[in-house]
Motif scaffolding. Structure first.
Motif, mmCIF file in Angstrom:
data_model
loop_
_atom_site.group_PDB
_atom_site.id
_atom_site.type_symbol
_atom_site.label_atom_id
_atom_site.label_comp_id
_atom_site.label_asym_id
_atom_site.label_seq_id
_atom_site.Cartn_x
_atom_site.Cartn_y
_atom_site.Cartn_z
ATOM 1 N N PHE A 31 1.121 -1.191 -0.064
ATOM 2 C CA PHE A 31 -0.052 0.046 0.317
ATOM 3 C C PHE A 31 0.978 0.819 0.158
ATOM 4 O O PHE A 31 1.702 1.554 0.816
ATOM 5 N N GLU A 32 0.727 1.767 -0.555
ATOM 6 C CA GLU A 32 1.263 3.439 -1.135
ATOM 7 C C GLU A 32 0.749 4.365 -1.384
ATOM 8 O O GLU A 32 -0.297 4.504 -2.155
ATOM 9 N N TRP A 33 1.050 5.756 -0.896
ATOM 10 C CA TRP A 33 0.431 7.135 -1.469
ATOM 11 C C TRP A 33 0.405 6.617 -2.988
ATOM 12 O O TRP A 33 0.952 6.680 -4.209
ATOM 13 N N ALA A 34 -0.988 7.047 -3.646
ATOM 14 C CA ALA A 34 -1.368 7.365 -4.888
ATOM 15 C C ALA A 34 -1.025 8.730 -5.478
ATOM 16 O O ALA A 34 -1.199 9.531 -4.710
ATOM 17 N N PRO A 35 -0.893 8.804 -6.626
ATOM 18 C CA PRO A 35 -0.237 10.471 -6.915
ATOM 19 C C PRO A 35 -1.703 10.904 -6.680
ATOM 20 O O PRO A 35 -2.753 10.802 -6.620
ATOM 21 N N PHE A 36 -1.922 12.642 -6.695
ATOM 22 C CA PHE A 36 -3.052 13.401 -6.108
ATOM 23 C C PHE A 36 -3.323 13.430 -7.635
ATOM 24 O O PHE A 36 -2.602 13.907 -8.591
ATOM 25 N N GLY A 37 -4.429 14.075 -7.279
ATOM 26 C CA GLY A 37 -5.551 14.269 -9.095
ATOM 27 C C GLY A 37 -4.954 15.421 -9.381
ATOM 28 O O GLY A 37 -5.347 16.281 -10.528
ATOM 29 N N GLY A 38 -5.330 17.043 -8.088
ATOM 30 C CA GLY A 38 -4.673 18.465 -8.576
ATOM 31 C C GLY A 38 -4.908 19.317 -7.629
ATOM 32 O O GLY A 38 -3.802 18.586 -6.846
ATOM 33 N N ALA A 39 -4.001 20.026 -7.616
ATOM 34 C CA ALA A 39 -4.330 21.120 -6.940
ATOM 35 C C ALA A 39 -4.550 21.287 -5.803
ATOM 36 O O ALA A 39 -4.696 21.600 -4.232
ATOM 37 N N GLY A 40 -5.990 20.921 -6.160
ATOM 38 C CA GLY A 40 -7.357 21.117 -5.135
ATOM 39 C C GLY A 40 -7.656 20.057 -4.306
ATOM 40 O O GLY A 40 -7.763 20.253 -2.417
ATOM 41 N N ARG A 41 -6.829 19.114 -4.420
ATOM 42 C CA ARG A 41 -6.964 17.660 -3.489
ATOM 43 C C ARG A 41 -5.901 17.877 -3.073
ATOM 44 O O ARG A 41 -5.627 17.499 -1.845
ATOM 45 N N VAL A 42 -4.479 18.623 -3.664
ATOM 46 C CA VAL A 42 -3.316 18.497 -2.228
ATOM 47 C C VAL A 42 -3.866 19.412 -1.513
ATOM 48 O O VAL A 42 -3.268 19.593 -0.071
ATOM 49 N N ALA A 43 -4.464 20.616 -1.209
ATOM 50 C CA ALA A 43 -4.782 21.313 -0.462
ATOM 51 C C ALA A 43 -5.900 20.979 0.376
ATOM 52 O O ALA A 43 -5.519 21.042 1.874
ATOM 53 N N ALA A 44 -6.813 20.536 -0.024
ATOM 54 C CA ALA A 44 -7.647 19.642 0.942
ATOM 55 C C ALA A 44 -6.955 18.599 2.007
ATOM 56 O O ALA A 44 -6.920 18.905 2.712
ATOM 57 N N PHE A 45 -6.124 18.283 1.239
ATOM 58 C CA PHE A 45 -5.044 17.167 1.838
ATOM 59 C C PHE A 45 -4.237 17.587 3.167
ATOM 60 O O PHE A 45 -4.229 17.107 4.442
ATOM 61 N N LEU A 46 -3.927 18.298 2.408
ATOM 62 C CA LEU A 46 -2.587 19.714 3.317
ATOM 63 C C LEU A 46 -2.924 20.265 4.897
ATOM 64 O O LEU A 46 -3.264 20.067 6.084
#
Length: 106
Positions: A31-46
């Motif tokens: 189980f490894e991190w999958a690539p993020f979908g975009g800037a909005g997804r990265v911002a929500a995750f952070l």
């Protein structure tokens, strides 16, 4: 709100012990991190990660005078931070903010 997590290869439920999911399944899938979908997804995750990590950071800030005096307390605080980071990772996978390769979160 939080979904069940299953291995994408064998379909077996991923065991979560003490709030932490393992790094691999018994069938051998990792189980490894999958690539993020975009800037909005990265911002929500952070943003979610900061909110989940903030209680621990506040406790460290309050206990900073004790941490300056003892290296043992630094080691304990570091171990607690790493453990809590893994717990936050599991929570974010369950909430759907973080995707992991090899894990199906329903």
């Amino acid at each position: 709100m939080t979904g069940e997590m299953a291995c994408a290869r064998c379909g077996r439920r991923v065991p979560v012990r003490f709030g932490v999911m393992p790094r691999r399944c018994s069938c051998g899938a990792e189980f490894e991190w999958a690539p993020f979908g975009g800037a909005g997804r990265v911002a929500a995750f952070l943003m979610a990660l900061v909110l989940l990590m903030s209680p621990l950071l506040v406790l460290v800030w309050i206990a900073r005078s004790l941490l300056q005096d003892s290296i043992v307390l630094y080691v304990i605080a570091l171990a607690a931070a790493l453990y809590w980071l893994r717990v936050c990772e599991t929570l974010l996978v369950r909430l759907g903010l973080l995707r992991m390769e090899g894990v199906d979160a329903a």
